[in-house]
Design a protein around this motif. Structure first.
Motif, PDB file in Angstrom:
ATOM      1  N   UNK A 122       1.353  -8.500   0.917  1.00  0.00           N
ATOM      2  CA  UNK A 122       0.984  -8.022   2.255  1.00  0.00           C
ATOM      3  C   UNK A 122       2.207  -7.421   2.947  1.00  0.00           C
ATOM      4  N   UNK A 123       3.348  -8.032   2.741  1.00  0.00           N
ATOM      5  CA  UNK A 123       4.590  -7.575   3.380  1.00  0.00           C
ATOM      6  C   UNK A 123       5.318  -6.505   2.565  1.00  0.00           C
ATOM      7  N   UNK A 124       4.740  -6.044   1.473  1.00  0.00           N
ATOM      8  CA  UNK A 124       5.384  -5.032   0.639  1.00  0.00           C
ATOM      9  C   UNK A 124       5.327  -3.648   1.267  1.00  0.00           C
ATOM     10  N   UNK A 125       4.544  -3.486   2.310  1.00  0.00           N
ATOM     11  CA  UNK A 125       4.409  -2.204   2.989  1.00  0.00           C
ATOM     12  C   UNK A 125       5.175  -2.276   4.299  1.00  0.00           C
ATOM     13  N   UNK A 126       5.947  -1.263   4.573  1.00  0.00           N
ATOM     14  CA  UNK A 126       6.685  -1.197   5.834  1.00  0.00           C
ATOM     15  C   UNK A 126       5.735  -0.709   6.923  1.00  0.00           C
ATOM     16  N   UNK A 127       5.649  -1.454   8.000  1.00  0.00           N
ATOM     17  CA  UNK A 127       4.768  -1.058   9.091  1.00  0.00           C
ATOM     18  C   UNK A 127       3.423  -1.741   9.007  1.00  0.00           C
ATOM     19  N   UNK A 128       2.474  -1.226   9.804  1.00  0.00           N
ATOM     20  CA  UNK A 128       1.178  -1.907   9.915  1.00  0.00           C
ATOM     21  C   UNK A 128       0.079  -1.302   9.065  1.00  0.00           C
ATOM     22  N   UNK A 129       0.269  -0.108   8.549  1.00  0.00           N
ATOM     23  CA  UNK A 129      -0.784   0.580   7.798  1.00  0.00           C
ATOM     24  C   UNK A 129      -0.594   0.429   6.294  1.00  0.00           C
ATOM     25  N   UNK A 130      -1.712   0.330   5.567  1.00  0.00           N
ATOM     26  CA  UNK A 130      -1.684   0.284   4.114  1.00  0.00           C
ATOM     27  C   UNK A 130      -1.501  -1.094   3.510  1.00  0.00           C
ATOM     28  N   UNK A 131      -1.466  -2.131   4.334  1.00  0.00           N
ATOM     29  CA  UNK A 131      -1.269  -3.493   3.827  1.00  0.00           C
ATOM     30  C   UNK A 131      -2.511  -3.997   3.091  1.00  0.00           C
ATOM     31  N   UNK A 132      -2.302  -4.992   2.267  1.00  0.00           N
ATOM     32  CA  UNK A 132      -3.389  -5.679   1.557  1.00  0.00           C
ATOM     33  C   UNK A 132      -3.312  -7.158   1.902  1.00  0.00           C
ATOM     34  N   UNK A 133      -4.363  -7.887   1.597  1.00  0.00           N
ATOM     35  CA  UNK A 133      -4.424  -9.343   1.710  1.00  0.00           C
ATOM     36  C   UNK A 133      -4.100  -9.854   3.111  1.00  0.00           C
ATOM     37  N   UNK A 134      -5.135 -10.008   3.911  1.00  0.00           N
ATOM     38  CA  UNK A 134      -4.963 -10.433   5.296  1.00  0.00           C
ATOM     39  C   UNK A 134      -5.318 -11.902   5.518  1.00  0.00           C
ATOM     40  N   UNK A 135      -5.821 -12.587   4.500  1.00  0.00           N
ATOM     41  CA  UNK A 135      -6.188 -13.986   4.641  1.00  0.00           C
ATOM     42  C   UNK A 135      -4.977 -14.898   4.525  1.00  0.00           C
ATOM     43  N   UNK A 136      -5.202 -16.190   4.756  1.00  0.00           N
ATOM     44  CA  UNK A 136      -4.101 -17.142   4.743  1.00  0.00           C
ATOM     45  C   UNK A 136      -4.311 -18.300   3.780  1.00  0.00           C
ATOM     46  N   UNK A 137      -5.564 -18.714   3.553  1.00  0.00           N
ATOM     47  CA  UNK A 137      -5.790 -19.800   2.596  1.00  0.00           C
ATOM     48  C   UNK A 137      -6.665 -19.352   1.423  1.00  0.00           C
ATOM     49  N   UNK A 138      -7.076 -18.095   1.446  1.00  0.00           N
ATOM     50  CA  UNK A 138      -7.753 -17.489   0.299  1.00  0.00           C
ATOM     51  C   UNK A 138      -7.067 -16.156   0.025  1.00  0.00           C
ATOM     52  N   UNK A 143      -2.891  -9.350  -9.339  1.00  0.00           N
ATOM     53  CA  UNK A 143      -3.107  -8.099 -10.080  1.00  0.00           C
ATOM     54  C   UNK A 143      -4.049  -7.165  -9.326  1.00  0.00           C
ATOM     55  N   UNK A 144      -5.113  -7.714  -8.736  1.00  0.00           N
ATOM     56  CA  UNK A 144      -6.045  -6.901  -7.950  1.00  0.00           C
ATOM     57  C   UNK A 144      -5.356  -6.342  -6.705  1.00  0.00           C
ATOM     58  N   UNK A 145      -4.546  -7.156  -6.068  1.00  0.00           N
ATOM     59  CA  UNK A 145      -3.849  -6.709  -4.860  1.00  0.00           C
ATOM     60  C   UNK A 145      -2.809  -5.639  -5.178  1.00  0.00           C
ATOM     61  N   UNK A 146      -2.127  -5.790  -6.300  1.00  0.00           N
ATOM     62  CA  UNK A 146      -1.150  -4.767  -6.715  1.00  0.00           C
ATOM     63  C   UNK A 146      -1.847  -3.432  -6.949  1.00  0.00           C
ATOM     64  N   UNK A 147      -3.027  -3.488  -7.573  1.00  0.00           N
ATOM     65  CA  UNK A 147      -3.789  -2.250  -7.810  1.00  0.00           C
ATOM     66  C   UNK A 147      -4.208  -1.621  -6.488  1.00  0.00           C
ATOM     67  N   UNK A 148      -4.716  -2.422  -5.562  1.00  0.00           N
ATOM     68  CA  UNK A 148      -5.089  -1.896  -4.245  1.00  0.00           C
ATOM     69  C   UNK A 148      -3.895  -1.273  -3.541  1.00  0.00           C
ATOM     70  N   UNK A 149      -2.770  -1.936  -3.617  1.00  0.00           N
ATOM     71  CA  UNK A 149      -1.551  -1.444  -2.977  1.00  0.00           C
ATOM     72  C   UNK A 149      -1.129  -0.119  -3.594  1.00  0.00           C
ATOM     73  N   UNK A 150      -1.186  -0.061  -4.912  1.00  0.00           N
ATOM     74  CA  UNK A 150      -0.834   1.172  -5.617  1.00  0.00           C
ATOM     75  C   UNK A 150      -1.805   2.299  -5.254  1.00  0.00           C
ATOM     76  N   UNK A 151      -3.105   2.004  -5.231  1.00  0.00           N
ATOM     77  CA  UNK A 151      -4.102   3.017  -4.872  1.00  0.00           C
ATOM     78  C   UNK A 151      -3.877   3.537  -3.453  1.00  0.00           C
ATOM     79  N   UNK A 152      -3.561   2.652  -2.531  1.00  0.00           N
ATOM     80  CA  UNK A 152      -3.338   3.060  -1.139  1.00  0.00           C
ATOM     81  C   UNK A 152      -2.100   3.919  -0.993  1.00  0.00           C
ATOM     82  N   UNK A 153      -1.065   3.623  -1.755  1.00  0.00           N
ATOM     83  CA  UNK A 153       0.148   4.420  -1.636  1.00  0.00           C
ATOM     84  C   UNK A 153      -0.013   5.781  -2.312  1.00  0.00           C
ATOM     85  N   UNK A 154      -0.864   5.869  -3.328  1.00  0.00           N
ATOM     86  CA  UNK A 154      -1.106   7.158  -3.969  1.00  0.00           C
ATOM     87  C   UNK A 154      -1.999   8.036  -3.108  1.00  0.00           C
ATOM     88  N   UNK A 155      -2.912   7.416  -2.355  1.00  0.00           N
ATOM     89  CA  UNK A 155      -3.847   8.175  -1.531  1.00  0.00           C
ATOM     90  C   UNK A 155      -3.209   8.733  -0.262  1.00  0.00           C
TER      91      UNK A 155
END
Length: 169
Positions: A122-138, A143-155
């Motif tokens: 979630x903190x791998x993105x600088x700023x407030x846009x493009x973050x993944x995983x907003x939950x705290x106990x789930x 691997x799924x989050x890394x893919x989402x993060x990669x897809x968001x940065x490519x888009x």
């Protein structure tokens, strides 16, 4: 049997709070409430950050529910659920992930590792846009989050320049 309804109210409130916390983290804290939450995404000195005001708001709400329980008994158990979620949040997020305790522990396996990795991503993105995983106990698997993060940065044009290191996760 008399304990079943209070137990269901507590567990239901904890489950609801995880959904609500993830929703509010994404839509409020990373939206119009960024002014407070921004402090959480930036380096800082000291024990407290402006983002801690969100915990104060939820604490005041829980206290109000405990007080209102004098007139409507289910509110006591909802307040217990809210307080339980707050304790879980404190240990999982502030303690485990952000190491705001005097001792350090980085989980190497299992559920705690998954939570730890998800919030670090979630903190791998600088700023407030493009973050993944907003939950705290789930959290979704890393691997799924890394893919989402990669897809968001490519888009997003120029988004690669916004990326920080993902802490080797």
């Amino acid at each position: 049997m008399h304990y079943l309804i209070p137990l269901m109210l507590v567990l239901g409130t904890v489950a609801f709070m995880e959904w609500f916390a993830a929703w509010s983290h994404e839509h409020i804290m990373h939206g119009w409430g960024w002014n407070w939450h921004k402090s959480h995404h930036e380096p800082h000195d000291g024990w407290f950050e402006k983002n801690d005001l969100y915990a104060v708001v939820f604490t005041v709400f829980a206290i109000a529910l405990f007080a209102a329980a004098n007139w409507f008994w289910p509110l006591r158990w909802i307040a217990v659920g809210l307080t339980t979620y707050g304790v879980l949040y404190f240990f999982m997020h502030d303690g485990l992930v952000h190491q705001r305790w005097p001792f350090k522990y980085v989980p190497r396996t299992g559920y705690l590792k998954r939570i730890y990795q998800a919030h670090r991503l979630h903190h791998a993105v600088k700023g407030r846009d493009g973050c993944v995983s907003f939950g705290f106990i789930y959290a979704e698997p890393a691997a799924q989050l890394k893919k989402k993060l990669q897809d968001r940065t490519q888009d997003a044009p120029g988004a690669r320049d916004q990326r920080q290191c993902s802490s080797g996760l």
